[in-house]
Design a protein around this motif. Structure first.
Motif, PDB file in Angstrom:
ATOM      1  N   LEU A  93       1.197  -1.158   0.158  1.00 30.45           N
ATOM      2  CA  LEU A  93       0.175  -0.415  -0.012  1.00 30.45           C
ATOM      3  C   LEU A  93       0.884   1.241   0.088  1.00 30.45           C
ATOM      4  O   LEU A  93       0.723   2.190  -0.664  1.00 30.45           O
ATOM      5  CB  LEU A  93      -1.036  -0.405   1.008  1.00 30.45           C
ATOM      6  CG  LEU A  93      -1.996   1.208   1.111  1.00 30.45           C
ATOM      7  CD1 LEU A  93      -2.900   0.881  -0.442  1.00 30.45           C
ATOM      8  CD2 LEU A  93      -2.745   1.279   2.495  1.00 30.45           C
ATOM      9  N   ARG A  94       1.939   1.455   0.635  1.00 29.49           N
ATOM     10  CA  ARG A  94       2.596   2.425   0.820  1.00 29.49           C
ATOM     11  C   ARG A  94       2.478   2.825  -0.789  1.00 29.49           C
ATOM     12  O   ARG A  94       3.648   3.737  -0.907  1.00 29.49           O
ATOM     13  CB  ARG A  94       3.892   2.135   1.661  1.00 29.49           C
ATOM     14  CG  ARG A  94       3.738   2.117   3.289  1.00 29.49           C
ATOM     15  CD  ARG A  94       5.024   2.571   3.894  1.00 29.49           C
ATOM     16  NE  ARG A  94       4.003   1.609   5.970  1.00 29.49           N
ATOM     17  CZ  ARG A  94       3.784   0.602   5.953  1.00 29.49           C
ATOM     18  NH1 ARG A  94       5.033  -0.273   5.468  1.00 29.49           N
ATOM     19  NH2 ARG A  94       4.159   0.337   7.263  1.00 29.49           N
ATOM     20  N   GLU A  95       3.665   1.627  -1.269  1.00 28.96           N
ATOM     21  CA  GLU A  95       4.601   1.525  -2.925  1.00 28.96           C
ATOM     22  C   GLU A  95       3.093   1.784  -3.824  1.00 28.96           C
ATOM     23  O   GLU A  95       3.533   3.185  -4.338  1.00 28.96           O
ATOM     24  CB  GLU A  95       5.396   0.815  -2.777  1.00 28.96           C
ATOM     25  CG  GLU A  95       5.744   0.288  -4.648  1.00 28.96           C
ATOM     26  CD  GLU A  95       6.271  -0.988  -4.466  1.00 28.96           C
ATOM     27  OE1 GLU A  95       7.280  -1.380  -3.795  1.00 28.96           O
ATOM     28  OE2 GLU A  95       6.698  -1.017  -5.704  1.00 28.96           O
ATOM     29  N   VAL A  96       2.066   1.715  -3.666  1.00 29.69           N
ATOM     30  CA  VAL A  96       0.566   2.456  -4.335  1.00 29.69           C
ATOM     31  C   VAL A  96       0.824   3.822  -3.934  1.00 29.69           C
ATOM     32  O   VAL A  96       0.610   4.785  -4.506  1.00 29.69           O
ATOM     33  CB  VAL A  96      -0.714   1.550  -4.245  1.00 29.69           C
ATOM     34  CG1 VAL A  96      -1.398   2.210  -5.306  1.00 29.69           C
ATOM     35  CG2 VAL A  96      -0.328   0.016  -4.427  1.00 29.69           C
ATOM     36  N   ALA A  97       0.640   4.011  -2.780  1.00 27.95           N
ATOM     37  CA  ALA A  97       0.760   5.297  -2.366  1.00 27.95           C
ATOM     38  C   ALA A  97       1.441   6.450  -3.005  1.00 27.95           C
ATOM     39  O   ALA A  97       1.617   7.832  -3.478  1.00 27.95           O
ATOM     40  CB  ALA A  97       0.493   5.727  -0.516  1.00 27.95           C
ATOM     41  N   ALA A  98       2.879   6.096  -2.918  1.00 27.83           N
ATOM     42  CA  ALA A  98       3.950   6.659  -3.017  1.00 27.83           C
ATOM     43  C   ALA A  98       3.756   7.078  -5.111  1.00 27.83           C
ATOM     44  O   ALA A  98       4.192   7.709  -5.363  1.00 27.83           O
ATOM     45  CB  ALA A  98       5.257   5.716  -3.012  1.00 27.83           C
ATOM     46  N   HIS A  99       3.582   6.178  -5.520  1.00 27.06           N
ATOM     47  CA  HIS A  99       3.120   6.754  -7.143  1.00 27.06           C
ATOM     48  C   HIS A  99       2.323   6.797  -7.597  1.00 27.06           C
ATOM     49  O   HIS A  99       1.848   6.779  -9.167  1.00 27.06           O
ATOM     50  CB  HIS A  99       3.444   5.160  -7.566  1.00 27.06           C
ATOM     51  CG  HIS A  99       5.545   4.318  -7.744  1.00 27.06           C
ATOM     52  ND1 HIS A  99       5.836   3.746  -6.377  1.00 27.06           N
ATOM     53  CD2 HIS A  99       6.241   5.147  -7.965  1.00 27.06           C
ATOM     54  CE1 HIS A  99       6.683   3.486  -6.219  1.00 27.06           C
ATOM     55  NE2 HIS A  99       7.159   4.330  -7.329  1.00 27.06           N
TER      56      HIS A  99
END
Ligand SMILES: C[S@@+](CC[C@H](N)C(=O)[O-])C[C@H]1O[C@@H](n2cnc3c(N)ncnc32)[C@H](O)[C@@H]1O
Length: 323
Positions: free
Chosen positions: A143-149
């Motif tokens: 989820l952090r990776e989705v949010a970061a992109h």
């Protein structure tokens, strides 16, 4: 599907460490439920979803089919969708199809099971306006990776369906949802599918079906330890057990040792003694009331947007917005 896999930790090392820690506990021995989902476990879970006793998936699916348009109408545009523990993603199709609003949408299933991600890509890959970016990750890492992109102006919709939140103990469920909230921006949304309390015999049947598929799903965890960690569990020496714990309002799955035995797990450097009747606790599925869900959501930093419930198999779809 574009696939992003974790590049850091050695999964076998982590599996061995978790097995060691859980089987060396002094009181109740435990194994984390996330290890139920290897290739065999994910395939067996698909079969469980179709069993007459397991009304949960059908209720979730009915609600999404009937209310997808109403749910989507409450969301902004443009949107990026992340699904925690998507499994095969079969019922997510209703939401993704309803999102056809003249623009392309990214759908990001986040899964620790490679097999589940493969099924998901096969299941949903034909929806024209959807592009799939799969994350082979733990929930929050993905989820952090989705949010970061995310792109400027995009609302993030998180799906957490199938009552998977019920695998967290209370109050770890609030802690987890708060971590989800802290990864989001104000105005982002969470759709939470949760199984509601119902008569105990019905709940027990759902986790101990007549065909024995759930028993196989549970026992596969020991088979997985044998395959991946060099264990010597004899599956015929264990039996599946589902029990309702009234204090925690959860169905627990256990593996019961039929007689006293010592098991060796080479790659975990472990020999473990099990007494006759002793169990290894492998999963909990907590059940909720609609009002408890609202308290849970508020405590985690979300505001209520809407709730849809199934009467045939009490189940709730709750739409929440990050405050
Ligand atoms: C109960 S199944 C639900 C699948 C699907 N959402 C449904 O409703 O049918 C839980 C799913 O979450 C995945 N999962 C379990 N623990 C996970 C974790 N820590 N991080 C990412 N995925 C996880 C499993 O591989 C499995 O596919």
């Amino acid at each position: 599907m574009i696939l992003r896999q974790a590049v850091t930790a050695d999964p076998a090392f982590e599996f061995a460490a978790d097995v060691r820690a859980g089987l060396l506990l002094r009181g109740q021995k435990e194994l984390p439920s996330k290890y139920l989902y290897d290739e065999v476990g994910s395939a067996l879970f698909e079969v469980i979803s179709a069993l007459p006793e397991y009304g949960l998936t059908r209720a979730d699916e009915r609600l999404l089919r009937m209310h997808a348009a109403g749910i989507v109408a409450r969301l902004n545009s443009p949107l990026v969708v992340a699904e925690l523990g998507s499994g095969s993603g079969k019922k997510t199709r209703y939401l993704l199809e309803a999102l056809d609003r003249g623009e392309h949408t990214r759908y990001c299933p986040i899964e620790i099971s490679h097999a589940a991600l493969t099924m998901c890509a096969r299941e949903l890959g034909d929806i024209e306006h959807i592009s799939i970016v799969g994350f082979e990750r733990e929930y929050l890492d993905g989820l952090r990776e989705v949010a970061a992109h995310r792109r400027p102006g995009e609302q993030l919709l998180v799906l957490f369906l199938g009552s998977t939140i019920g695998n967290f103990d209370r109050p770890a469920d609030v802690t987890f949802l708060r971590s989800v909230r802290n990864t989001l921006q104000t105005g982002d949304a969470l759709l939470l599918g949760t199984d509601l309390l119902k008569p105990i015999p019905q709940l027990l049947d759902a986790y101990d079906d007549a065909l024995g598929v759930t028993a196989a799903f549970n026992l596969n965890l020991l088979a997985r330890i044998n395959r991946e960690l060099g264990g010597n569990f004899r599956l015929s020496d264990f039996e599946h057990e589902a029990r309702f714990n009234p204090k925690t309002r959860s169905v627990e799955m256990h593996l019961r040792s039929k007689h006293a035995q010592t098991v060796h797990i080479t790659r975990a450097g472990l020999s473990v003694r099990l007494e006759e009747g002793e169990t290894i606790w492998t999963e909990s599925s907590h059940k909720y009331s609609p009002s408890e869900l609202l308290q849970l959501a508020m405590a985690a930093g979300f505001r209520f947007q809407g709730q849809w419930t199934d009467q045939e198999w009490p189940f709730a779809e709750t739409l929440l917005v990050a405050e």
